[in-house]
Structure formats: structure tokens, C-alpha cells
Design an enzyme around this catalytic site. Structure first.
Site, PDB file in Angstrom:
ATOM      1  N   HIS A  69      47.233  34.913  34.583  1.00 51.06           N
ATOM      2  CA  HIS A  69      47.550  35.335  35.954  1.00 51.06           C
ATOM      3  C   HIS A  69      47.738  34.075  36.805  1.00 51.06           C
ATOM      4  O   HIS A  69      46.767  33.374  37.098  1.00 51.06           O
ATOM      5  CB  HIS A  69      46.384  36.198  36.465  1.00 51.06           C
ATOM      6  CG  HIS A  69      46.480  36.625  37.881  1.00 51.06           C
ATOM      7  ND1 HIS A  69      45.417  37.143  38.584  1.00 51.06           N
ATOM      8  CD2 HIS A  69      47.533  36.638  38.758  1.00 51.06           C
ATOM      9  CE1 HIS A  69      45.785  37.440  39.813  1.00 51.06           C
ATOM     10  NE2 HIS A  69      47.064  37.133  39.954  1.00 51.06           N
ATOM     11  N   MET A  71      46.592  43.839  42.728  1.00 56.72           N
ATOM     12  CA  MET A  71      45.398  43.138  43.204  1.00 56.72           C
ATOM     13  C   MET A  71      44.611  44.089  44.108  1.00 56.72           C
ATOM     14  O   MET A  71      45.148  44.603  45.094  1.00 56.72           O
ATOM     15  CB  MET A  71      45.776  41.886  43.997  1.00 56.72           C
ATOM     16  CG  MET A  71      46.286  40.717  43.168  1.00 56.72           C
ATOM     17  SD  MET A  71      45.259  40.239  41.767  1.00 56.72           S
ATOM     18  CE  MET A  71      43.707  39.829  42.560  1.00 56.72           C
ATOM     19  N   ASP A 112      42.981  44.288  39.264  1.00 52.23           N
ATOM     20  CA  ASP A 112      42.168  43.057  39.258  1.00 52.23           C
ATOM     21  C   ASP A 112      41.516  42.866  40.627  1.00 52.23           C
ATOM     22  O   ASP A 112      42.213  42.788  41.639  1.00 52.23           O
ATOM     23  CB  ASP A 112      43.124  41.893  38.932  1.00 52.23           C
ATOM     24  CG  ASP A 112      42.457  40.543  38.841  1.00 52.23           C
ATOM     25  OD1 ASP A 112      41.212  40.472  38.861  1.00 52.23           O
ATOM     26  OD2 ASP A 112      43.206  39.547  38.729  1.00 52.23           O
ATOM     27  N   MET A 120      48.328  32.344  40.134  1.00 51.52           N
ATOM     28  CA  MET A 120      48.291  32.468  41.600  1.00 51.52           C
ATOM     29  C   MET A 120      48.775  31.136  42.160  1.00 51.52           C
ATOM     30  O   MET A 120      47.996  30.362  42.738  1.00 51.52           O
ATOM     31  CB  MET A 120      46.869  32.803  42.056  1.00 51.52           C
ATOM     32  CG  MET A 120      46.502  34.250  41.803  1.00 51.52           C
ATOM     33  SD  MET A 120      44.726  34.520  41.770  1.00 51.52           S
ATOM     34  CE  MET A 120      44.408  34.099  40.072  1.00 51.52           C
ATOM     35  N   ASP A 122      42.789  33.009  35.175  1.00 52.52           N
ATOM     36  CA  ASP A 122      43.262  32.884  36.563  1.00 52.52           C
ATOM     37  C   ASP A 122      43.603  31.437  36.893  1.00 52.52           C
ATOM     38  O   ASP A 122      42.710  30.597  36.971  1.00 52.52           O
ATOM     39  CB  ASP A 122      42.172  33.361  37.526  1.00 52.52           C
ATOM     40  CG  ASP A 122      41.961  34.866  37.453  1.00 52.52           C
ATOM     41  OD1 ASP A 122      42.929  35.604  37.692  1.00 52.52           O
ATOM     42  OD2 ASP A 122      40.832  35.286  37.147  1.00 52.52           O
ATOM     43  N   MET A 176      44.977  28.915  39.747  1.00 52.91           N
ATOM     44  CA  MET A 176      45.182  28.839  41.209  1.00 52.91           C
ATOM     45  C   MET A 176      45.582  27.421  41.594  1.00 52.91           C
ATOM     46  O   MET A 176      45.139  26.464  40.954  1.00 52.91           O
ATOM     47  CB  MET A 176      43.886  29.190  41.929  1.00 52.91           C
ATOM     48  CG  MET A 176      43.302  30.528  41.526  1.00 52.91           C
ATOM     49  SD  MET A 176      41.741  30.812  42.379  1.00 52.91           S
ATOM     50  CE  MET A 176      41.204  32.322  41.579  1.00 52.91           C
ATOM     51  N   HIS A 194      41.351  37.298  30.401  1.00 55.70           N
ATOM     52  CA  HIS A 194      42.145  37.107  31.626  1.00 55.70           C
ATOM     53  C   HIS A 194      41.907  35.701  32.174  1.00 55.70           C
ATOM     54  O   HIS A 194      40.772  35.282  32.395  1.00 55.70           O
ATOM     55  CB  HIS A 194      41.729  38.163  32.652  1.00 55.70           C
ATOM     56  CG  HIS A 194      42.528  38.168  33.907  1.00 55.70           C
ATOM     57  ND1 HIS A 194      43.747  38.805  34.020  1.00 55.70           N
ATOM     58  CD2 HIS A 194      42.294  37.609  35.131  1.00 55.70           C
ATOM     59  CE1 HIS A 194      44.220  38.650  35.248  1.00 55.70           C
ATOM     60  NE2 HIS A 194      43.357  37.916  35.948  1.00 55.70           N
ATOM     61  N   SER A 247      37.639  38.427  33.034  1.00 51.21           N
ATOM     62  CA  SER A 247      38.177  37.241  33.709  1.00 51.21           C
ATOM     63  C   SER A 247      37.225  36.062  33.535  1.00 51.21           C
ATOM     64  O   SER A 247      36.082  36.104  34.004  1.00 51.21           O
ATOM     65  CB  SER A 247      38.370  37.526  35.191  1.00 51.21           C
ATOM     66  OG  SER A 247      38.620  36.311  35.864  1.00 51.21           O
TER      67      SER A 247
HETATM   68  C1  DX5 Z   1      40.824  36.835  41.835  1.00 47.77           C
HETATM   69  C2  DX5 Z   1      41.181  36.808  40.382  1.00 47.77           C
HETATM   70  C3  DX5 Z   1      40.382  37.751  39.579  1.00 47.77           C
HETATM   71  C4  DX5 Z   1      38.887  37.511  39.626  1.00 47.77           C
HETATM   72  C5  DX5 Z   1      38.248  38.868  39.624  1.00 47.77           C
HETATM   73  O1  DX5 Z   1      41.771  36.199  42.575  1.00 47.77           O
HETATM   74  O2  DX5 Z   1      42.543  37.126  40.177  1.00 47.77           O
HETATM   75  O3  DX5 Z   1      40.830  37.822  38.231  1.00 47.77           O
HETATM   76  O4  DX5 Z   1      38.389  36.768  38.552  1.00 47.77           O
HETATM   77  O5  DX5 Z   1      36.900  38.718  39.849  1.00 47.77           O
HETATM   78  P1  DX5 Z   1      35.960  39.963  40.150  1.00 47.77           P
HETATM   79  O6  DX5 Z   1      36.077  40.887  38.992  1.00 47.77           O
HETATM   80  O7  DX5 Z   1      34.604  39.339  40.272  1.00 47.77           O
HETATM   81  O8  DX5 Z   1      36.458  40.570  41.431  1.00 47.77           O
HETATM   82 ZN    ZN Z   2      43.215  37.557  38.030  1.00 49.68          ZN
END
Ligand code: DX5
Ligand code: ZN
Length: 216
Positions: free
Chosen positions: A66, A137, A175, A68, A35, A37, A33, A8
């Protein structure tokens, strides 16, 4: 079968993002990956499409995106324009999940559905055969570096049963708080894909850590 590893970039060094993407390119990682948000669906904002355009240009690994965000279906064209391999939307963010999944597939991407820690896997029963992947998650989404929720292992086992019962070949991705220890337990429980941020970028030799995850 060896697990698919998806580092990620949320835990990357944003001041030297190109360097960290190059590290992923050089590593045994299978995917990258991403993310996204929005500060509404989750209490944080990461990065948006203007930044990701450059990430996509630099990455030689397929992008595992991903979202969010609320109303993720509005951004199917933008995710497609990145050249994404997989588009993960949250179950909790889609009233018409079936339609969104079809639209992602029609756009030429692999559809994946993500569930929060409090969302039961059984809610996916009627859509499981339409999905390329389910993302469980194992922390509440929004931040990297959180502690793995142990009940996620039980969810992986339940999802594996649900997939097998349906005769589907849907992948199981996990994740949040994934490291070499939780990663091993997840694979034993039936997970196919491990996402890891801090457990990779927080180590002195991320390439070696990815190699060790791939060998789990
Ligand atoms: C959190 C993200 C993850 C995050 C995971 O909301 O979706 O992808 O980067 O980070 P770690 O591996 O540090 O928990
Ligand atoms: Zn993620």
C-alpha cells in the site's frame, strides 16, 4: 466465503521485525500488508525499500503493498523487485490512473486502487473492471491505531453494488480501525479483505486474533 486477512506490519515491533513476520508466516493470515509512506502524501514516514527487501525475503505470505506516496508510478520497478502480489496506489495520487493501473499489470502485479475517506466510490466507475481490488480507507491514512470511520460501511455497500452492476469480480479491501467488531460489520456489508494492524499486534495472542478474524 472466508475473508482474506492481511495483517499490517506497520504495527509490528520494528526492533524484532523478523519475529513478527515469522508470526504472520505461522498464522492463518493470507497476505502481509506493507504500508509505505513518504511524509508528503501523508504526514508520516514509515519504511522504504532497503528495509522491505528483508521483509520480502522473510515473508512466506504474498505481499499486499500500500503506497501512501505521491507519484507512486515511479516505484513500480521497486515494488515489483520485492516480489509483491498486489500494488495499491491512491486514487488521489494519480492524475493518469488508467495508465498507472495498466503499468502495474504489465509489470506482473495485481493492480489495486485505494480511496481516502472523503473520496466517493462512484469515481471508480470507469475503471472498476480493470482493477483486481479497491482498498477503502476507513481512517485517514498515515498512522495505525486510529478510530474506524462508520461511514466506511456505507462505502463498502455502494462499492459492492458498483462492482456487481459492472459484472466485475474486483475485491473490496478495507484498512484502518479494523478489529473483530468492525471486521464483522464490514464483511456483512460486502468486504472481501480485512487489513488490521493494532487489532492484531496489540493483542496478547496475535495468531489467535488472526484465527478469529479469519473465522468471521
Ligand atoms: C494507515 C495504514 C494502515 C494501518 C492500519 O495509514 O494504511 O494499514 O497500519 O492500522 P490499524 O489497523 O491499527 O488501524
Ligand atoms: Zn495500509
Amino acid at each position: 466465503m472466508k475473508p482474506i486477512i492481511s495483517p499490517s506490519i506497520l504495527s509490528a515491533d520494528f526492533a524484532h521485525l523478523a519475529k513478527d513476520i515469522e508470526m504472520i508466516n505461522q498464522s492463518d493470515a493470507d497476505w502481509a500488508h506493507i504500508d509505505i509512506m513518504d511524509g508528503v502524501f501523508v504526514p508520516n514516514i514509515s519504511f522504504g525499500f532497503p528495509v522491505l527487501k528483508y521483509v520480502a525475503e522473510l515473508s512466506t505470505k504474498p505481499l499486499d503493498v500500500h503506497l501512501m506516496i505521491v507519484e507512486p508510478q515511479k516505484f513500480i520497478p521497486e515494488v515489483k523487485a520485492l516480489g509483491a502480489h498486489t500494488m495499491n496506489v491512491h486514487y488521489e495520487a494519480c492524475t493518469h490512473l488508467h495508465r498507472v493501473v495498466q503499468e502495474i499489470r504489465e509489470a506482473g502485479m495485481q493492480p489495486a486502487v485505494t480511496i481516502n475517506p472523503a473520496t466517493p466510490v462512484t469515481l471508480l466507475q470507469d475503471i472498476i473492471s480493470d482493477l483486481y481490488m479497491v482498498l477503502i480507507m476507513s481512517v485517514n491514512p498515515g498512522f495505525g491505531g486510529q478510530k474506524f470511520i462508520p461511514h466506511s460501511l456505507e462505502k463498502v455497500r455502494q462499492l459492492r453494488e458498483l462492482i456487481d452492476y459492472a459484472g466485475a469480480n474486483t475485491l473490496i479491501e478495507v484498512d484502518g480501525g479494523v478489529n473483530l467488531e468492525t471486521g464483522k460489520a464490514l464483511i456483512d456489508a460486502g468486504a472481501d479483505v480485512l487489513v488490521a494492524g493494532s487489532a492484531i499486534f496489540g493483542t496478547p495472542d496475535p495468531i489467535e486474533t488472526i484465527r478469529q478474524m479469519k473465522a468471521l
